[in-house]
Scaffold this motif. Structure first.
Motif, PDB file in Angstrom:
ATOM      1  N   LEU A  25     -69.995 -38.413 -19.744  1.00 25.18           N
ATOM      2  CA  LEU A  25     -68.861 -37.560 -19.822  1.00 25.18           C
ATOM      3  C   LEU A  25     -68.353 -37.076 -18.295  1.00 25.18           C
ATOM      4  O   LEU A  25     -67.091 -36.778 -18.466  1.00 25.18           O
ATOM      5  CB  LEU A  25     -69.517 -36.533 -20.566  1.00 25.18           C
ATOM      6  CG  LEU A  25     -69.679 -36.544 -22.062  1.00 25.18           C
ATOM      7  CD1 LEU A  25     -70.378 -35.517 -22.821  1.00 25.18           C
ATOM      8  CD2 LEU A  25     -68.654 -37.080 -22.909  1.00 25.18           C
ATOM      9  N   VAL A  26     -69.017 -36.721 -17.537  1.00 24.32           N
ATOM     10  CA  VAL A  26     -68.876 -36.356 -16.360  1.00 24.32           C
ATOM     11  C   VAL A  26     -67.792 -37.180 -15.498  1.00 24.32           C
ATOM     12  O   VAL A  26     -66.870 -36.945 -14.872  1.00 24.32           O
ATOM     13  CB  VAL A  26     -70.123 -35.714 -15.438  1.00 24.32           C
ATOM     14  CG1 VAL A  26     -69.415 -35.419 -13.793  1.00 24.32           C
ATOM     15  CG2 VAL A  26     -70.548 -34.411 -15.730  1.00 24.32           C
ATOM     16  N   THR A  28     -66.218 -39.550 -16.750  1.00 23.74           N
ATOM     17  CA  THR A  28     -65.180 -39.747 -17.637  1.00 23.74           C
ATOM     18  C   THR A  28     -64.004 -38.935 -17.360  1.00 23.74           C
ATOM     19  O   THR A  28     -62.861 -38.983 -16.953  1.00 23.74           O
ATOM     20  CB  THR A  28     -65.055 -39.769 -18.838  1.00 23.74           C
ATOM     21  OG1 THR A  28     -66.051 -41.072 -19.452  1.00 23.74           O
ATOM     22  CG2 THR A  28     -63.748 -40.205 -19.782  1.00 23.74           C
ATOM     23  N   LEU A  29     -64.518 -37.536 -17.260  1.00 23.99           N
ATOM     24  CA  LEU A  29     -63.616 -36.295 -16.959  1.00 23.99           C
ATOM     25  C   LEU A  29     -63.122 -36.431 -15.509  1.00 23.99           C
ATOM     26  O   LEU A  29     -61.944 -36.433 -15.428  1.00 23.99           O
ATOM     27  CB  LEU A  29     -64.405 -34.984 -17.138  1.00 23.99           C
ATOM     28  CG  LEU A  29     -63.839 -33.691 -16.633  1.00 23.99           C
ATOM     29  CD1 LEU A  29     -62.449 -33.555 -17.828  1.00 23.99           C
ATOM     30  CD2 LEU A  29     -64.431 -32.513 -16.761  1.00 23.99           C
ATOM     31  N   MET A  30     -63.817 -36.838 -14.692  1.00 21.55           N
ATOM     32  CA  MET A  30     -63.386 -36.885 -12.981  1.00 21.55           C
ATOM     33  C   MET A  30     -62.612 -38.154 -12.960  1.00 21.55           C
ATOM     34  O   MET A  30     -61.314 -38.027 -12.077  1.00 21.55           O
ATOM     35  CB  MET A  30     -64.657 -37.129 -12.415  1.00 21.55           C
ATOM     36  CG  MET A  30     -64.331 -37.251 -10.757  1.00 21.55           C
ATOM     37  SD  MET A  30     -65.987 -37.086  -9.723  1.00 21.55           S
ATOM     38  CE  MET A  30     -66.423 -38.905 -10.020  1.00 21.55           C
ATOM     39  N   TYR A  31     -62.837 -39.173 -13.557  1.00 18.29           N
ATOM     40  CA  TYR A  31     -61.786 -40.341 -13.164  1.00 18.29           C
ATOM     41  C   TYR A  31     -60.557 -40.427 -14.152  1.00 18.29           C
ATOM     42  O   TYR A  31     -59.762 -40.962 -13.556  1.00 18.29           O
ATOM     43  CB  TYR A  31     -62.614 -41.636 -13.672  1.00 18.29           C
ATOM     44  CG  TYR A  31     -64.024 -41.891 -12.755  1.00 18.29           C
ATOM     45  CD1 TYR A  31     -64.087 -41.575 -11.756  1.00 18.29           C
ATOM     46  CD2 TYR A  31     -64.974 -42.718 -13.353  1.00 18.29           C
ATOM     47  CE1 TYR A  31     -65.253 -41.745 -10.901  1.00 18.29           C
ATOM     48  CE2 TYR A  31     -66.081 -42.913 -12.659  1.00 18.29           C
ATOM     49  CZ  TYR A  31     -66.132 -42.366 -11.517  1.00 18.29           C
ATOM     50  OH  TYR A  31     -67.394 -42.577 -10.544  1.00 18.29           O
ATOM     51  N   SER A  32     -60.436 -39.716 -15.182  1.00 16.08           N
ATOM     52  CA  SER A  32     -59.599 -39.631 -16.151  1.00 16.08           C
ATOM     53  C   SER A  32     -58.407 -38.443 -15.900  1.00 16.08           C
ATOM     54  O   SER A  32     -57.180 -38.761 -16.378  1.00 16.08           O
ATOM     55  CB  SER A  32     -59.789 -39.839 -17.536  1.00 16.08           C
ATOM     56  OG  SER A  32     -60.455 -38.515 -17.886  1.00 16.08           O
ATOM     57  N   TYR A  33     -58.710 -37.642 -15.123  1.00 14.75           N
ATOM     58  CA  TYR A  33     -57.981 -36.413 -14.783  1.00 14.75           C
ATOM     59  C   TYR A  33     -56.710 -36.683 -14.068  1.00 14.75           C
ATOM     60  O   TYR A  33     -56.579 -37.494 -12.984  1.00 14.75           O
ATOM     61  CB  TYR A  33     -58.674 -35.349 -13.996  1.00 14.75           C
ATOM     62  CG  TYR A  33     -57.792 -34.181 -13.771  1.00 14.75           C
ATOM     63  CD1 TYR A  33     -57.614 -33.057 -14.824  1.00 14.75           C
ATOM     64  CD2 TYR A  33     -57.436 -33.824 -12.364  1.00 14.75           C
ATOM     65  CE1 TYR A  33     -56.872 -32.030 -14.579  1.00 14.75           C
ATOM     66  CE2 TYR A  33     -56.900 -32.777 -12.080  1.00 14.75           C
ATOM     67  CZ  TYR A  33     -56.306 -31.797 -13.171  1.00 14.75           C
ATOM     68  OH  TYR A  33     -55.743 -30.783 -12.993  1.00 14.75           O
ATOM     69  N   ASN A  34     -55.488 -36.359 -14.784  1.00 20.81           N
ATOM     70  CA  ASN A  34     -54.268 -36.625 -14.457  1.00 20.81           C
ATOM     71  C   ASN A  34     -53.971 -38.000 -13.471  1.00 20.81           C
ATOM     72  O   ASN A  34     -53.734 -38.013 -12.400  1.00 20.81           O
ATOM     73  CB  ASN A  34     -54.014 -35.577 -13.062  1.00 20.81           C
ATOM     74  CG  ASN A  34     -52.485 -35.340 -12.814  1.00 20.81           C
ATOM     75  OD1 ASN A  34     -51.700 -35.797 -13.816  1.00 20.81           O
ATOM     76  ND2 ASN A  34     -52.349 -34.806 -11.564  1.00 20.81           N
ATOM     77  N   ARG A 180     -59.447 -45.235 -11.400  1.00 22.43           N
ATOM     78  CA  ARG A 180     -58.256 -44.970 -11.736  1.00 22.43           C
ATOM     79  C   ARG A 180     -57.075 -45.521 -11.510  1.00 22.43           C
ATOM     80  O   ARG A 180     -55.902 -44.849 -11.745  1.00 22.43           O
ATOM     81  CB  ARG A 180     -58.281 -43.511 -10.972  1.00 22.43           C
ATOM     82  CG  ARG A 180     -59.154 -42.349 -11.060  1.00 22.43           C
ATOM     83  CD  ARG A 180     -58.966 -41.331 -10.196  1.00 22.43           C
ATOM     84  NE  ARG A 180     -57.679 -40.554 -10.031  1.00 22.43           N
ATOM     85  CZ  ARG A 180     -57.031 -39.776 -11.020  1.00 22.43           C
ATOM     86  NH1 ARG A 180     -57.895 -39.442 -12.095  1.00 22.43           N
ATOM     87  NH2 ARG A 180     -55.814 -39.300 -10.666  1.00 22.43           N
ATOM     88  N   TYR A 466     -55.258 -37.112  -6.968  1.00 24.21           N
ATOM     89  CA  TYR A 466     -54.811 -36.196  -8.339  1.00 24.21           C
ATOM     90  C   TYR A 466     -53.491 -35.998  -8.252  1.00 24.21           C
ATOM     91  O   TYR A 466     -52.954 -35.744  -9.394  1.00 24.21           O
ATOM     92  CB  TYR A 466     -55.816 -35.126  -8.644  1.00 24.21           C
ATOM     93  CG  TYR A 466     -57.252 -35.561  -9.137  1.00 24.21           C
ATOM     94  CD1 TYR A 466     -57.550 -36.430 -10.250  1.00 24.21           C
ATOM     95  CD2 TYR A 466     -58.496 -34.813  -8.306  1.00 24.21           C
ATOM     96  CE1 TYR A 466     -58.995 -36.435 -10.338  1.00 24.21           C
ATOM     97  CE2 TYR A 466     -59.538 -35.228  -8.732  1.00 24.21           C
ATOM     98  CZ  TYR A 466     -59.849 -36.132  -9.699  1.00 24.21           C
ATOM     99  OH  TYR A 466     -61.267 -36.460  -9.984  1.00 24.21           O
TER     100      TYR A 466
END
Length: 518
Positions: A25-26, A28-34, A180, A466
């Protein structure tokens, strides 16, 4: 007492799944943000054009189109003979499917496939939304790889090593970047690490589990399909089978011809199934297997002939200057200014403190040398050292294969198999160093700060990562490097603090040993 035991088992069972879930989860959040803010690379546009065209043909039902089999006879895309070796149907689907599902299909992708050529029209470039759509699955594969990395460290050593391994890799500058983007690295590393995990698991119980061996081989075949560079892991996989085959032989059994034959056949079967898995992902194999094999060989020959920065393995790459250069790219900068022959024919390369940029952090480099020393010391004892032997095989084999295959080391993506071996050695050194700290508060504080120092090195360029929509990046990647962490005031202070903290830990350990000796 039964209640207490059940409670302990319940907690362990929850932790068994909680850690991988939190890591996923961490990450995925970090890699998929914006993803729309991620800078673009020319190869991304090329791959997006190929993948978009591939899925478009499937959507309209043009299954007989030559573009679904090979790019060699595809008149819908601009290409050169060398492109045949990099045209992966599996990768086309993984990139093109989200583009189609998010309704970003344009129907005409010829211009995008022209990016590196004069036929490219910048006015018809992919939109930010189309680039983001093509990147959709990359963060998922990047995060899944983090979970797999944790499991590999756990099987080889223990949960703590696995956790450190996953966190160091999660915040590794190159992996953050490639997780990313529309690049091949996130796919072939995922399948290669999955193959390694399944192969290790097939020997976990003390006897070979055939089904996991077969699954591992098929996963390795998918890695081949994603990028042929995954061949660098071959020696490691053969080493896993060899060492486990020897160690798990019946007690009292000598290493004779029968055992050697059994291990040899197992290794041969593993790679044969992997090659079969590779061929099964090629649509042309179902039409004419022999012709498809000949085409693949021809595509590889064309790539070796036309591309100067990577080629068939050759011992010419094993030069002392290149060996040292590889360490400058991966572990430490050069303190001396000098000039060596360049990667391009008849060129030179000026080495300075800032050239090349080092894809590492101060904690990663420090703990790598701690870990390498610990591994060598453990192997010298020659007792219960199979995990250490495997890691050393990984490091040595990928070191030489990287030098033999990659002509231009500034394309840092060609170093990933070797770089991952550095990270697991650093994880081993991290665990070996911190486990002997008796004061739990100091131990937790040091672990947390070391991981923080590594993470801020990779994430200090978060604005470029980002919020740089429309910007372009090229190799070598200039962000999140060791030199950059020393040039940035904040990360410099963090690194100095880490070094002081580390020195204090060494001094404290030395004092304790001196008192015991007295």
């Amino acid at each position: 007492m039964d209640v207490s035991k059940n409670s302990t088992c319940s907690i362990r069972s929850r932790a068994r799944y909680a850690i991988p879930l939190v890591l996923f989860l961490v990450a995925t959040l970090m890699y998929s943000y914006n993803l729309q803010g991620q800078p673009r690379h020319g190869d991304e546009i090329n791959y997006l054009g190929w993948a978009g065209n591939y899925i478009h043909l499937i959507n309209i039902g043009d299954i007989a189109n030559a573009c679904l089999t090979s790019i060699d006879n595809c008149n819908l895309l601009h290409h050169i003979p060398a492109h045949g070796a990099t045209y992966s149907p599996l990768r086309m689907i993984l990139i093109g499917l989200p583009l189609s599902l998010e309704h970003q299909d344009t129907g005409n992708y010829y211009d995008w496939s022209c990016y590196w050529f004069t036929c490219y029209n910048f006015h018809d470039a992919p939109t930010i939304q189309q680039m983001a759509a093509g990147r959709t699955l990359s963060p998922i594969f990047g995060a899944l790889t983090i979970v797999i990395i944790f499991c590999i460290g756990k099987i080889l050593f223990n949960r703590n090593v696995g956790l450190v391994f996953s966190l160091l890799f999660m915040f590794y500058n190159l992996w953050v970047w490639y997780s990313r983007t529309i690049m091949t690295e996130v796919h072939y590393i995922f399948f290669s690490m999955l193959a390694l995990l399944l192969l290790l698991y097939s020997f976990k119980t003390g006897h070979l589990k055939i089904r996991y061996l077969v699954l591992s081989s098929l996963a390795f075949g998918c890695a081949f399909t994603s990028k042929l560079l995954s061949v660098e892991f071959s020696i490691l996989f053969a080493g896993v089978i060899l060492l486990n085959g020897i160690s798990q032989r019946p007690q009292g059994t000598r290493i004779g011809k029968r055992l050697v034959l059994k291990i040899s056949l197992t290794i041969a079967a593993f790679f044969l199934v992997a090659v079969l898995g590779f061929l099964l992902t090629e649509p042309g194999f179902y039409q004419n297997p022999v012709h498809q094999i000949v085409t693949i060989k021809s595509d590889m020959d064309n790539y070796n002939r036309d591309v100067w920065f990577i080629a068939y393995p050759t011992i010419q790459g094993l030069e002392p200057t290149r060996m040292l250069l590889l360490f400058h790219y991966t572990l430490f900068p050069s303190p001396v200014v000098h000039t060596i022959p360049g990667a391009y024919p008849n060129s030179t390369f000026n080495i300075t403190w800032n050239n090349p940029q080092t894809n590492s952090s101060i904690p990663l480099t420090v703990f790598f040398f701690v870990g390498l020393g610990g591994i060598i010391q453990k192997i010298r004892k020659f007792k219960d050292c199979i995990p250490e032997l495997l890691i050393l095989i990984w490091f040595v084999s990928t070191f030489f294969t990287t030098l033999m295959i990659a002509r231009d080391l500034s394309l840092e993506r060609y170093m990933l198999p070797f770089l991952i071996s550095i990270i697991i050695i650093a994880s081993y050194g991290f665990w070996s160093f911190t486990r002997d700290i008796t004061n739990k508060k100091i131990q937790i504080g040091f672990v947390a700060f070391a991981l923080f120092a590594h993470a801020v090195t990779a994430m200090s360029y978060w604005q470029n990562l980002y919020f740089s929509a429309g910007a372009f990046w090229s190799n070598p990647l200039p962000y999140g490097t060791l030199q950059e962490s020393l040039a940035n005031p904040f990360t410099l202070i963090v690194n100095i603090t880490f070094v002081i903290f580390f020195a204090c830990m060494i001094a404290t350990r030395f004092k304790c040993k001196t008192r015991v000796a007295v």
